[in-house]
Design an enzyme around this catalytic site. Structure first.
Site, PDB file in Angstrom:
ATOM      1  N   GLU A 127      45.533  38.966  43.163  1.00  0.00           N
ATOM      2  CA  GLU A 127      46.209  40.105  42.515  1.00  0.00           C
ATOM      3  C   GLU A 127      47.502  39.670  41.851  1.00  0.00           C
ATOM      4  O   GLU A 127      47.817  40.104  40.741  1.00  0.00           O
ATOM      5  CB  GLU A 127      46.476  41.201  43.551  1.00  0.00           C
ATOM      6  CG  GLU A 127      46.935  42.527  42.954  1.00  0.00           C
ATOM      7  CD  GLU A 127      48.417  42.615  42.678  1.00  0.00           C
ATOM      8  OE1 GLU A 127      48.825  43.479  41.882  1.00  0.00           O
ATOM      9  OE2 GLU A 127      49.194  41.809  43.252  1.00  0.00           O
TER      10      GLU A 127
ATOM     11  N   ASP B 215      46.760  37.333  48.736  1.00  0.00           N
ATOM     12  CA  ASP B 215      47.509  36.331  47.993  1.00  0.00           C
ATOM     13  C   ASP B 215      48.943  36.812  47.809  1.00  0.00           C
ATOM     14  O   ASP B 215      49.226  38.018  47.887  1.00  0.00           O
ATOM     15  CB  ASP B 215      46.850  36.041  46.647  1.00  0.00           C
ATOM     16  CG  ASP B 215      46.980  37.187  45.657  1.00  0.00           C
ATOM     17  OD1 ASP B 215      46.540  38.315  46.007  1.00  0.00           O
ATOM     18  OD2 ASP B 215      47.519  36.988  44.551  1.00  0.00           O
TER      19      ASP B 215
END
Length: 454
Positions: free
Chosen positions: A156, A92
């Site tokens: 994250e 991500d």
């Protein structure tokens, strides 16, 4: 140990690495469905899973984590009796911010001035490619000498804790003898560095209400309490005149005793405008690695274009507080919340919501794995020795893994050196650093396996 066969193999794989990173960067995998479709993250997760399967990984799985995102897991068995190493990255990415400020499209990997530009190129899609390169080089030079687990996180950057909670519920899944977190970076391009500390983080949204509804600023201004003005005054209470963070009860005088960050270099790296002062006191390393730092990262208020002469009834802000090693993020959250409530002006009604939190981290750099890493870095970066630095950012998973596997050694390396400009516009990765750190990781895995056999 010579690095030549490994280095030669990785050099030959760099065109493939660029093509793969181009594909991976193209996914707009911001783990916030309010900004980008969830399907972009799902497609990126599928790509990572397919890449692991292609390398012979077993038990490849898309893990549905409690925050609604997916982490990708795979296991590559090594020789009998070999140690297990967990390799971490995240797929991500941060939002691109102002796309008009990018010199090339943020989700199109673009080569310019010897660097590859694109959101996630360094943080941390490039980290996943680094793991692949290291493993491919080992397979071409006698085989991977350890058992390998790979985990690629899907949220994250959001700090919502999905993988941490999943790992706590499935503690056997990520168990390993040593863990390589591929999400930090060298202190400078060409200077091999491991990260010894990470600041933790707490993220709060604060809402101020003062009126039942907006009012005409001419008719009521001067007596009616304006929520936006109250918010400005409240946020100003979080900093001293010199810019130091001032949260009631949270000390901010710790000193950093490791590698120092010269102020001139920091000003250049941070692109501070001429004549603008740095904030805070102490050395730069003190301020960014060892002390708390508060940042207002967003405010909900009327835009300038289309603004009306009105007093605002409500205002909202999002606040990030970086928490240094040695402090508890939960305690820091309580102190920040209490400060916001206590300093709200004019009796304004305050509500505070926590939207993310992670504990600070400190690695044991005396562990045997660091000896293996130092040898690998010296071989991959001829003429240089391994440096140890701090990092102002947060990787909440580190403390979760340290608590679950107290005997495991945790090392932090990666591609996010200062020129990478992660989280900013025009993020980029140095292909030379990707190449050298892939060599480093491959040599580390071999050194580490040898040390366990000795």
């Amino acid at each position: 140990m010579t690095a030549r066969p490994i280095a030669a193999t990785i050099a030959s794989l760099m065109p493939r690495a660029k093509a793969e990173l181009t594909e991976l960067v193209a996914f707009q995998s911001v783990a916030d469905p309010a900004q980008f479709p969830r399907s972009e993250c799902e497609a990126a997760a599928d790509w990572v899973a397919d890449a692991l399967r292609a390398e012979g990984f077993q038990d490849v799985a898309l893990l549905d984590t409690p925050d609604g995102t997916q982490s990708v897991y795979g296991f590559l068995p090594g020789p009998a009796g070999a140690p297990t190493v967990l390799l971490y990255a995240h797929y991500d990415v941060q939002p691109p911010l102002d796309e008009s400020a990018w010199l090339s499209p943020p989700f199109e990997l673009t080569e310019r001035d010897g660097r590859w530009y694109g959101r996630g190129a360094a943080d941390c899609k490039g980290g996943f490619i680094m793991h692949l390169l290291a493993l491919r080089a080992l397979k071409a030079d006698g085989g991977v000498p350890v058992s390998v687990k790979v985990i690629a996180e899907g949220s994250e950057e959001q700090g919502t804790g999905g993988l941490e909670r999943y790992a706590q519920a499935h503690p056997e899944l990520l168990a390993a003898d040593t863990i390589v977190i591929g999400d930090t970076g060298n202190f400078r391009v060409g200077l091999p560095t491991v990260t010894a500390t990470l600041r933790g983080m707490t993220m709060l949204r604060v809402t101020l209400d003062t009126l039942e509804g907006n009012l005409h600023s001419g008719q009521f201004g001067g007596a009616a309490p304006d929520a936006l003005a109250a918010m400005i005054q409240l946020l100003a209470s979080l900093r001293a005149e010199d810019g130091s963070t001032t949260v009631d009860g949270l000390t901010a005088d710790t000193e950093w005793d490791g590698l120092q960050y010269p102020e001139a270099e920091f000003r250049s790296d941070a692109k501070v405008l001429d004549g603008v002062e740095l904030i805070g006191t102490g050395t730069v390393a003190d301020r960014i690695w060892a002390r708390p730092a508060v940042t207002v990262i967003g405010i909900d208020c009327p835009p300038v274009v289309g603004a009306t002469p009105s007093l605002q009834a409500s205002a909202r802000a999002q606040i990030s507080l970086r928490v240094p090693p040695g402090r508890d993020a939960a305690e820091a959250t309580e102190l920040l919340t209490a400060h916001l409530v206590a300093h709200a002006p004019w009796g304004a009604r305050v509500s505070v919501e926590q939207v993310g939190r992670g504990q600070p981290f400190r690695a044991d750099t005396t562990s045997p794995a660091y000896t293996s890493m130092a040898r690998a870095m010296e071989a991959a970066y001829p003429g240089e020795t391994m440096q140890t630095s701090g990092m102002g950012g947060s990787i909440p998973l580190c403390n979760t893994l340290a608590a679950l596997y107290p005997e495991a050694e945790i090392l932090l390396i990666g591609l996010s050196e200062p020129e990478a400009q992660i989280h900013a516009v025009n993020e980029s990765v140095s292909p030379e650093e990707l190449e050298r750190l892939s060599v480093t990781e491959a040599l580390f895995l071999r050194n580490y396996a040898d040390s366990k056999r000795a």
